[in-house]
Design an enzyme around this catalytic site. Sequence first.
Site, PDB file in Angstrom:
ATOM      1  N   HIS A  86       0.679  -1.214  -0.015  1.00  0.00           N
ATOM      2  CA  HIS A  86      -0.437   0.095  -0.116  1.00  0.00           C
ATOM      3  C   HIS A  86       0.793   1.076  -0.225  1.00  0.00           C
ATOM      4  O   HIS A  86       0.231   2.380  -0.868  1.00  0.00           O
ATOM      5  CB  HIS A  86      -1.177   0.417   0.963  1.00  0.00           C
ATOM      6  CG  HIS A  86      -0.212   0.373   2.603  1.00  0.00           C
ATOM      7  ND1 HIS A  86      -0.459  -0.821   3.130  1.00  0.00           N
ATOM      8  CD2 HIS A  86       0.096   1.792   3.208  1.00  0.00           C
ATOM      9  CE1 HIS A  86      -0.186  -0.450   4.566  1.00  0.00           C
ATOM     10  NE2 HIS A  86      -0.015   1.452   4.821  1.00  0.00           N
ATOM     11  N   ASP A 222       1.472  -7.673   2.080  1.00  0.00           N
ATOM     12  CA  ASP A 222       1.231  -6.662   2.058  1.00  0.00           C
ATOM     13  C   ASP A 222       2.493  -5.777   2.119  1.00  0.00           C
ATOM     14  O   ASP A 222       3.561  -5.080   2.797  1.00  0.00           O
ATOM     15  CB  ASP A 222       0.589  -5.605   2.898  1.00  0.00           C
ATOM     16  CG  ASP A 222       0.125  -4.055   2.913  1.00  0.00           C
ATOM     17  OD1 ASP A 222       0.700  -3.622   2.081  1.00  0.00           O
ATOM     18  OD2 ASP A 222      -0.948  -3.440   3.088  1.00  0.00           O
ATOM     19  N   SER A 651       4.022   2.129   7.786  1.00  0.00           N
ATOM     20  CA  SER A 651       3.321   0.826   7.113  1.00  0.00           C
ATOM     21  C   SER A 651       5.157   0.677   6.709  1.00  0.00           C
ATOM     22  O   SER A 651       5.688   1.748   6.420  1.00  0.00           O
ATOM     23  CB  SER A 651       2.502   1.810   6.624  1.00  0.00           C
ATOM     24  OG  SER A 651       1.016   1.914   7.450  1.00  0.00           O
TER      25      SER A 651
END
Length: 716
Positions: A86, A222, A651
């Site tokens: 992402h 991810d 992240s």
Amino acid sequence: MKKIIVSLIAGIMLLPMSAKADEGMWFLMFIERLNHRDMQKMGLQLTAQEIYSINNHSLKDAIVQFNGGCTAEIISKDGLILTNHHCGYDAIAELSSEKDNYLKNGFWAKDRKAEMKPKSLFVRFFVRMDDVTKRILSKVNDKMTEAERGKAIQQEMALIEKENNEGGKYVVSVRPFFQGNEYYYFVYQDFKDVRLVGTPPESIGKFGGDTDNWEWPRHTGDFSMFRVYADKDGNPAEYSENNVPLHPKHHLPVNMKGVKENDYAMILGYPGRTNRWMPAGGIDQNVNYAYPAWVEGAKTGMDNMKRHMEKDEKVNLMYASKYAQTANYWKNRQGMIDALTKHGTAKTKAGQEAKFNTWANKAENKEKYGNVVSTINNFYSKTNIKSRHDNYATQMIRTASYALQPQTLGNALMGYYKENDAKRAEMLPKIQEQIEAVYGEFYAPAERDIFAAQLGLYASKAAEYGLAPMVAELKAKNGGNFLPWVADATSKSIFASKESLEAFMKNPKPEAIAIDPLYLISNDIITHFRKKSDEQAQLENDFGKAFRNLVEGLRESKLNAIQYPDANSTLRLTYGKVRSLPADKRNDAKINNYTTMEGMVKKYKKGDAEFDLPTRILDMNKSKDFGPYVDKDGSMHVNFLTDNDITGGNSGSPVLNGKGELIGLAFDGNIEAMAGDVIFDKNLQRTINVDIRYVLWVIDRFSGAKHIVDEMTLVK
């Protein structure tokens, strides 16, 4: 570069010396003083200097800020970067087309020549930091207004940044901490030639979609991979075919042994924003006014994007990143509302503030601190309605291009046409860059629907504060249905599309900009949003000083045990352990701190946008084709849990064992602990990570890109 002593202790003398091992986002320069002993007890085998050193390579040299918003890590001697799927989403979408849809189908460069450069992507290396609190605060005094104080601080910041950038070699940023009671500067080096190496298909990288976002158990791969390039001397350089892979000072070895409950785990990264010092009134305002408006506005934007995305794959690629970002915060803010309400966070904070108020009104403290709590509460009570209005307006501005861009481009063009030919020639590239930024990913039918829906929502829900005048006038005429007006306005506007704007610039009539219908309403919305009454300015001035004194007083009185500053996109370290949640029947794992591929396959729904899987995954799981990446229990582990203290911006952060070896990749938190940005709950807080062995399996066994794994340093 000047040599700096690592064990600087300025700014920490007032701090209590005990620490909760699993709470905190810590400055690297203070690790030895504040945390190292606790970290060793939990399993750290590195020295403080091996984590952060200025004069020798250390872990910090392998951690980068990725494109200004995420974290990534260097995992090979040739500049290979690992981050979240992402985080790379924008770049992957940009490089994709209907023919070569890398978001949907994945991509793996067969060699260095096949690696692809997106238009705008950079990574930032952290070089060093230092304390400049005394210097900054020597320039201010209590007689200054907040505006005067801010101006003096900004001037000194600019001097410090200039003194330390070595003629433009480095980017220097001076940042406030503890609500402006301390200041540190950070020195960075940016590399702008960053290329896509590989990404799994979206069905792996985004498995679970919005449904599983912020949830556990999770089964998401991810991750995505890039490479940093430099000139032949290893210096930052603009993109060139002559550039070579960067040879970093340090890269992370990759550990293939897996993890178990209570294993040591630390994360280095760039957490974006926490508000652990937020007063009770601020929490109440967010829960009851700001966040509900955010959630409703975001959902309105998402719903209208999605209708068009589902009809056309080209449009889907255009809006994929914008939709994903909006959806992420939509669910986050709803989770915040639920968690803060359930756990009574405002009540807890109010109790702390009551104790502070008693201390503050003792004779020796009253002059400085006596009115702090009442001033803060007064600010929130008088800005609740405005906060609701501003969040409806903000979501309109963020999701509807017509709400912001006509004003931005219109003002730029009006300035452009006032200049002489020479000045215009100088300005034109910037104008063209702005136009491309606006219309590069732009579908007019979707934009019309998004804008009309957001205008309708704003007009109906934000009216108590007072609407932007033109919106209020239109509402009175159209009864809240803005679609006919938007359709008419876009049929006449210079700013309706890239084609209409380019046609205008070929035969410009500058006076037409100021009466353009989209410019008029965009200017109306932005002007109203930014407008500040004298009362509002005074409230903000008083609040700024009171909040700063609240934080200073809480630290001085020892009524708040927090030793670390709030996150603000500067490099931090958090440490803890692999830690399960209570048993969950939805998870087939033997202990609820990891998930397996078998559990992922059980979620599989053929053709579903969120839970579809490649047939190859199903076949390989059935035949147990896991290669050397299988866990000793015979299953393929996908994700695992730690109790690290992270937030947005983390992240893509590396999860490291006690030797500084990569064991996973952080990508999410659990919704039960969504109040974590405001208050840390050691029982609930979890970080959700991709098991590095699953990353390697996807690259090697599933994708057949073993050459990429081969360049890593594997610890077996």
